[in-house]
Every structure is written in structure tokens, then in C-alpha cells.
Design an enzyme around this catalytic site. Structure first.
Site, PDB file in Angstrom:
ATOM      1  N   LYS A  42       0.820  -1.217   0.000  1.00  0.00           N
ATOM      2  CA  LYS A  42       0.000   0.000   0.000  1.00  0.00           C
ATOM      3  C   LYS A  42       0.857   1.272   0.000  1.00  0.00           C
ATOM      4  CE  LYS A  42      -0.558   0.926   4.871  1.00  0.00           C
ATOM      5  NZ  LYS A  42      -1.453   1.309   5.941  1.00  0.00           N
ATOM      6  N   LEU A  43       2.183   1.090  -0.012  1.00  0.00           N
ATOM      7  CA  LEU A  43       3.125   2.212   0.005  1.00  0.00           C
ATOM      8  C   LEU A  43       2.882   3.134   1.199  1.00  0.00           C
ATOM      9  CD1 LEU A  43       3.559   3.084  -3.798  1.00  0.00           C
ATOM     10  CD2 LEU A  43       4.912   1.556  -2.366  1.00  0.00           C
ATOM     11  N   THR A 148       7.285 -12.633  13.827  1.00  0.00           N
ATOM     12  CA  THR A 148       8.395 -12.161  14.645  1.00  0.00           C
ATOM     13  C   THR A 148       8.518 -12.973  15.933  1.00  0.00           C
ATOM     14  OG1 THR A 148       8.970 -10.291  16.081  1.00  0.00           O
ATOM     15  CG2 THR A 148       6.712 -10.406  15.395  1.00  0.00           C
ATOM     16  N   ASP A 149       9.711 -12.941  16.520  1.00  0.00           N
ATOM     17  CA  ASP A 149       9.895 -13.589  17.828  1.00  0.00           C
ATOM     18  C   ASP A 149       9.172 -12.818  18.929  1.00  0.00           C
ATOM     19  OD1 ASP A 149      11.539 -11.333  17.762  1.00  0.00           O
ATOM     20  OD2 ASP A 149      13.260 -12.306  18.698  1.00  0.00           O
ATOM     21  N   GLU A 150       8.783 -11.567  18.646  1.00  0.00           N
ATOM     22  CA  GLU A 150       8.186 -10.742  19.704  1.00  0.00           C
ATOM     23  C   GLU A 150       6.836 -11.271  20.174  1.00  0.00           C
ATOM     24  OE1 GLU A 150       8.554  -6.485  19.136  1.00  0.00           O
ATOM     25  OE2 GLU A 150      10.208  -6.786  17.738  1.00  0.00           O
ATOM     26  N   TYR A 173       2.195  -3.793  18.828  1.00  0.00           N
ATOM     27  CA  TYR A 173       2.751  -4.427  17.617  1.00  0.00           C
ATOM     28  C   TYR A 173       2.758  -5.941  17.764  1.00  0.00           C
ATOM     29  CZ  TYR A 173       6.363  -6.378  14.536  1.00  0.00           C
ATOM     30  OH  TYR A 173       7.052  -7.170  13.645  1.00  0.00           O
ATOM     31  N   LYS A 177       0.736  -8.946  15.719  1.00  0.00           N
ATOM     32  CA  LYS A 177       1.406 -10.027  14.978  1.00  0.00           C
ATOM     33  C   LYS A 177       0.989 -11.387  15.550  1.00  0.00           C
ATOM     34  CE  LYS A 177       4.076  -9.870  12.092  1.00  0.00           C
ATOM     35  NZ  LYS A 177       3.911  -9.817  10.600  1.00  0.00           N
ATOM     36  N   LYS A 212      14.464   2.760  12.606  1.00  0.00           N
ATOM     37  CA  LYS A 212      14.829   1.559  13.358  1.00  0.00           C
ATOM     38  C   LYS A 212      16.234   1.710  13.965  1.00  0.00           C
ATOM     39  CE  LYS A 212      10.944  -0.603  12.482  1.00  0.00           C
ATOM     40  NZ  LYS A 212      10.600  -1.492  11.402  1.00  0.00           N
ATOM     41  N   PRO A 304       7.805   2.329  27.147  1.00  0.00           N
ATOM     42  CA  PRO A 304       6.819   1.718  28.048  1.00  0.00           C
ATOM     43  C   PRO A 304       6.685   0.218  27.737  1.00  0.00           C
ATOM     44  CG  PRO A 304       5.904   3.681  26.974  1.00  0.00           C
ATOM     45  CD  PRO A 304       7.229   3.414  26.327  1.00  0.00           C
TER      46      PRO A 304
END
Ligand code: NAD
Length: 365
Positions: A42-43, A148-150, A173, A177, A212, A304
Site C-alpha cells: 500500500k506504500l 516475529t519472535d516478539e 505491535y 502479529k 529503526k 513503556p
């Protein structure tokens, strides 16, 4: 490493291919295969197609091999047409909102893009899959979900995440996921959609949006600004060079078993402070200034709910996919730093285009 897919596949649909990892995957397939690729993105602010355009031009790649569609997965309208027209036999789903700090400031886009977006692409894939008549194509069809591992939460001083770890997401986030992973597994168990999930640690490499940690640190250092380190800097991440992740994604399509998950990490654990200091040392050698870049390090208010530690046990990927990390972290970090030094114009261009000026995000204030 045996990552080529031509024996099995022809038409590869990639979502999020204008982002950092999706772009690396698209470039790899353009350069090292003859597969047809359709990139849906979706840019968003995190997207940039320069790296792909460079390959298209330098290799004279035609529309027959690569097509880009500007579409938002959160809107299901275009998807069934796209599937019927392109007839994918392999899907790599990478499209997502990805910055934890932005998810703290504004969680809803993460619900919309990561959960609804995944639901829509799963539904489009399911409706397409049940109508595939050719049994060979049905058997080879795969939906690879890049996660992700998160989703597994936060570790203490010891232990590692495996495919059996309990889901325990702690940020908006990672919750979005985790939710998308559950939808993918549900579509496998309920509808027999041949899905595979990869759960990878933190990636780094060229073309990563400047917000990042690694590009932010390099760019702040290069412009002589304070380098922010959250909290006491002791939080630990498990880093992997992006090309290693791309290898794992390709191998999961080639050798992965539907319904399975694969944890991907190169045993690259490092505290944020150690990583930032490493970048400073490399820069001290490469572009010495009057005092060390370390003098720019500034400890700032912690994120946080900051997860303390991630660490990934990749034994299943080693054993079942034949995947291993090929890129040494230190050398890949030097390569990445050199790339950002040589491509400051790119960082400035994408930051300017998206009104990003490196200010602190994610304080929920
Ligand atoms: P990125 O933020 O660089 O790119 C994501 C891309 O997805 C962007 O181009 C964006 O426009 C697109 N996108 C977002 N929502 C969309 C939607 N609704 N419809 C169409 N396109 C949409 O992300 P990345 O770092 O390349 O990560 C790619 C995937 O890998 C993500 O799913 C992420 O969760 C996962 N992942 C990332 C890392 C990492 O360290 N970067 C580690 C493990 C897993």
C-alpha cells in the site's frame, strides 16, 4: 544453500514487498530466479521502491516477470481479482506495520493492517486455493506468513524461544502479529490452507527505514547528534542480517511442512548498548572525529513495557529446513554501516518524504 524454487513454483505473490525485508526478498527472486513476481504494497511511510527499480533497470526485467500493485490489504475489494488474474502458487505475506514505538503512540493501524490485512489475504488465498483443480498445484501451494519472535513476549536472563514457546505478546505491535499468527494457524486447521509461519528476530541491513535502531544510530552519529539509548541499554535483541532471513523464508517455502512454525535466529544476542557502542567503534575507525562517537550516546526514558530479552533457538529450522546463518554479524554490520554512509541521500530523501526527523516516538505522552 538450496533456496531455489523454480522446480516447484511459477507465480509468487509477495505482500509488503516495498518494505525492508520484502524488498530484499523481491530483489533476491528477481536476481536469482526466473519466477514471476507480483508485489502488493500500500506504500506506507516505510515503503520505498528504489532498490527494486534499480534491479529492474539494471537487469532489463520486463512486466511479464515483475509487477507492482498499489493496494491496501485492509481493503479486500481488489484481492480476489488479483488472485484470479495472477494465479499465485506461492504467497509470502510480509505486509505489516512494524515499528513498536509507533504501535504505542497509535495502536489502531496495527489492528487494521496486521490483523484485518492478514484476515483478508488469508480469505482471498483460501477462496482461490479451494478452486485449484490441478492436484500438483494444490499440493505445492503455500502461504508463508512472516512473523516475529516478539509474539513470545520477553525472556529473563536465560532461556530461548522455540516453536513451543507460549504466546505472550506485550506491545500493540506484537499483539497484532500474534493475532495474525493465530489467524494463519486457524486457516490451516479449519480450512486446510497450506500455511507456514516463520518467527524471526530483529533484522538489519541496507534499505531499512531510518527510524529503526541500527539506521537511527548510524544517521544520528553521522550528523553529530545525540544517539538515544532507551533506559539503561541492557535490553537484549537477537540480531540477524536480512539476507539470512531471506534464505530462511525461501527454504520454508521449499522444505517447510504446512501447519508448522519455524523460529529463525542466528544466535546474535546483544544488548542495545553493546550494539550502539559497536557501531560507534566501527565509525571511529572508518570516519574518525575529534572524540569518539560514543560521546554522543545519551540515555533516554525507557520504552513503556520494554521487553527485556529475546533469544531464538533455531534448531528446528537447522534440522528441518537445512537453514543456517551465513552472515557474520560483525561483517554484516560493517557492510550495513558502509551502505548508510554511502547512501545518506536515500535516508534524507525517505525521511523528508515522510516528514520523519528522528524525534523520539512511543512515549505515550
Ligand atoms: P517494513 O515496515 O519495512 O515494511 C512493511 C511493508 O508492508 C511496507 O512497505 C508497508 O507499506 C506494507 N504494508 C503495511 N500494511 C499494508 C497493507 N495493509 N497493505 C499492503 N501493504 C502494507 O517492515 P519489515 O521490517 O520489512 O517487516 C516485514 C515483515 O517481517 C513484517 O510482517 C514484520 O512483522 C516481519 N518481521 C520483521 C522483522 C524486523 O526486524 N524488521 C523481524 C521479524 C519479522
Amino acid at each position: 544453500m538450496e533456496t531455489y524454487l523454480e522446480d516447484e513454483y511459477r507465480n509468487v505473490l509477495i505482500t509488503g514487498g516495498a518494505g525492508f525485508i520484502g524488498g530484499a526478498l523481491v530483489r533476491r527472486l528477481l536476481l536469482e530466479s526466473n519466477l514471476r513476481i507480483l508485489n502488493i504494497d500500500k506504500l506506507s511511510y516505510a515503503s520505498d521502491l528504489t532498490s527494486i527499480d534499480n534491479v529492474l533497470v539494471s537487469k532489463l526485467i520486463t512486466k511479464n516477470r515483475y509487477e507492482f500493485v498499489n493496494a491496501d490489504l485492509a481493503d479486500s475489494n481488489q484481492l480476489s481479482n488479483i488472485f484470479t488474474k495472477f494465479r499465485p502458487d506461492l504467497i509470502f505475506h510480509l505486509a505489516a506495520e512494524t515499528h513498536v514505538d509507533r504501535s504505542i503512540d497509535s495502536p489502531y493501524p496495527f489492528v487494521k493492517n496486521n490483523i484485518i490485512g492478514t484476515y483478508n489475504i488469508l480469505e482471498a488465498a483460501r477462496k482461490y486455493f479451494i478452486n485449484i483443480e490441478n492436484s500438483k498445484f494444490r499440493q505445492r501451494f503455500r502461504f508463508i506468513h512472516i512473523s516475529t519472535d516478539e509474539v513470545f513476549g520477553s525472556l529473563g536472563e536465560s532461556g530461548m524461544f522455540t516453536e513451543l514457546s507460549k504466546y505472550d505478546p506485550r506491545s500493540p505491535y506484537s499483539a497484532s502479529k500474534a493475532s495474525s499468527d493465530h489467524f494463519v494457524n486457524a486457516w490451516h486447521h479449519t480450512y486446510q490452507l497450506p500455511t507456514i509461519i516463520t518467527n524471526c528476530g530483529n533484522n538489519f541491513g541496507p534499505w531499512q527505514y531510518p527510524e529503526k535502531l541500527i539506521p537511527l544510530t548510524i544517521n544520528k552519529a553521522l550528523s553529530g547528534e545525540e544517539i538515544p539509548v532507551y533506559g539503561n541499554g541492557k535490553n537484549i535483541r537477537d540480531w540477524l542480517f536480512v539476507e539470512d532471513h531471506v534464505n530462511a523464508i525461501l527454504l520454508s517455502a521449499k522444505k517447510g511442512i504446512p501447519g508448522n512454525q519455524y523460529c529463525i535466529g542466528g544466535y546474535g544476542e546483544m544488548s542495545n548498548l553493546k550494539l550502539v557502542k559497536k557501531i560507534c567503534t566501527i565509525l571511529d575507525n572508518k570516519l574518525p572525529r575529534r572524540t569518539s562517537y560514543e560521546e554522543l550516546i545519551t540515555f533516554v526514558e525507557d520504552r513503556p513495557g520494554h521487553d527485556f530479552r529475546y533469544s531464538i533457538d533455531s534448531s528446528k529450522a537447522y534440522k528441518d529446513l537445512g537453514w543456517e546463518s551465513n552472515y557474520d554479524i560483525d561483517n554484516s554490520l560493517i557492510l550495513t554501516i558502509n551502505w548508510y554512509i554511502e547512501n545518506q541521500d536515500w535516508s534524507n530523501k525517505v525521511s523528508f518524504k515522510t516528514s520523519y526527523n528522528g524525534t523520539r516516538l512511543g512515549l505515550n505522552s
